[in-house]
Design an enzyme around this catalytic site. Sequence first.
Site, PDB file in Angstrom:
ATOM      1  N   SER A  84     -21.207  56.910  50.519  1.00  0.00           N
ATOM      2  CA  SER A  84     -22.076  56.117  49.757  1.00  0.00           C
ATOM      3  C   SER A  84     -21.984  54.603  49.987  1.00  0.00           C
ATOM      4  CB  SER A  84     -21.751  56.260  48.402  1.00  0.00           C
ATOM      5  OG  SER A  84     -20.569  56.164  48.018  1.00  0.00           O
ATOM      6  N   CYS A  85     -20.540  54.517  50.675  1.00  0.00           N
ATOM      7  CA  CYS A  85     -20.035  52.896  50.894  1.00  0.00           C
ATOM      8  C   CYS A  85     -20.205  52.619  52.385  1.00  0.00           C
ATOM      9  CB  CYS A  85     -18.945  52.544  50.178  1.00  0.00           C
ATOM     10  SG  CYS A  85     -17.421  53.258  50.997  1.00  0.00           S
ATOM     11  N   GLY A  86     -20.173  53.634  53.181  1.00  0.00           N
ATOM     12  CA  GLY A  86     -19.958  53.247  54.813  1.00  0.00           C
ATOM     13  C   GLY A  86     -18.701  52.745  54.884  1.00  0.00           C
ATOM     14  N   CYS A  90     -16.224  50.315  54.105  1.00  0.00           N
ATOM     15  CA  CYS A  90     -16.104  49.390  52.907  1.00  0.00           C
ATOM     16  C   CYS A  90     -15.079  48.452  53.256  1.00  0.00           C
ATOM     17  CB  CYS A  90     -15.509  50.075  51.458  1.00  0.00           C
ATOM     18  SG  CYS A  90     -16.876  51.313  51.054  1.00  0.00           S
TER      19      CYS A  90
END
Length: 285
Positions: A115-117, A119
């Site tokens: 979901s965040c790659g 981060c």
Amino acid sequence: MGRVTERRRTVRVRNGAVSERADTLVGEEPLEIRVNGRPLAVTMRTPGDDFALAAGFLVSEGVIAGRAEVARVTYCAGAADDDGRNTYNVVDVRLADGVAPPAASLERNVYTTSSCGVCGKASLDAVRTTARWPLPLAGGPRLAPETLAALPDRLRAAQRVFARTGGLHAAGLFSGDGELLDAREDVGRHNAVDKLVGRALERGLLPLRDAVLLVSGRASFELAQKAVMAGVPVLAAVSAPSALAVDLAQEAGLTLVGFLRGASMNVYAGAERLVLAAPAPAPAS
């Protein structure tokens, strides 16, 4: 190789009635990306288009910008399960002679969620210094609002796995007149974009100066970064952008559209690429 979808038993409750049946779920497995044999990153992804995903990720990070910079991409033969079978979950990108490998600061053997790659790396300065195309982005299509409004339905029609599972993000590349050029699905929205960019790189299409990128969720800084690094001048999302995504879009010359739903949309940056009527005056305070 892992499967795009898998079947699992489930107990269904509908209006008080209970039944058991098999349900189709999206596959999710880790992919380790290596460059010249050295581990670089791990992401949770839906198996498929793994080579394009790895290449697109390297475009986003400013490591490569053209297919001539990649000598070959292979699955690592030594990545095996307990029975000695290749898991097809480790990809090695061999750069062409003379292409600089990723900087030591980029090498991070960390878990990257779907979901965040990656981060914590969000930085306007990082994009400015690693972009391979002149910024701010120039040119690009001139778009009528009705052209943009038609894109979500066209992307949804191409989401074959989503129709079976309901559990995937999607990204699509469109021409300036609304033609769907390519679409990819993945459990991670950033992976879907990387797969698109990687496929475009394989075809020698970067930079994507005349394309529109549509994502099925929100427009995070990371997705705006991926658009800029691929030379895409227009990013549209069906949900909201983040404040940092808007900052990047304004600085990089990226047209950023959010809440693209039906005939409604919000244009956060680069409105000059849209053919719009004069806005109504703001109400007196």
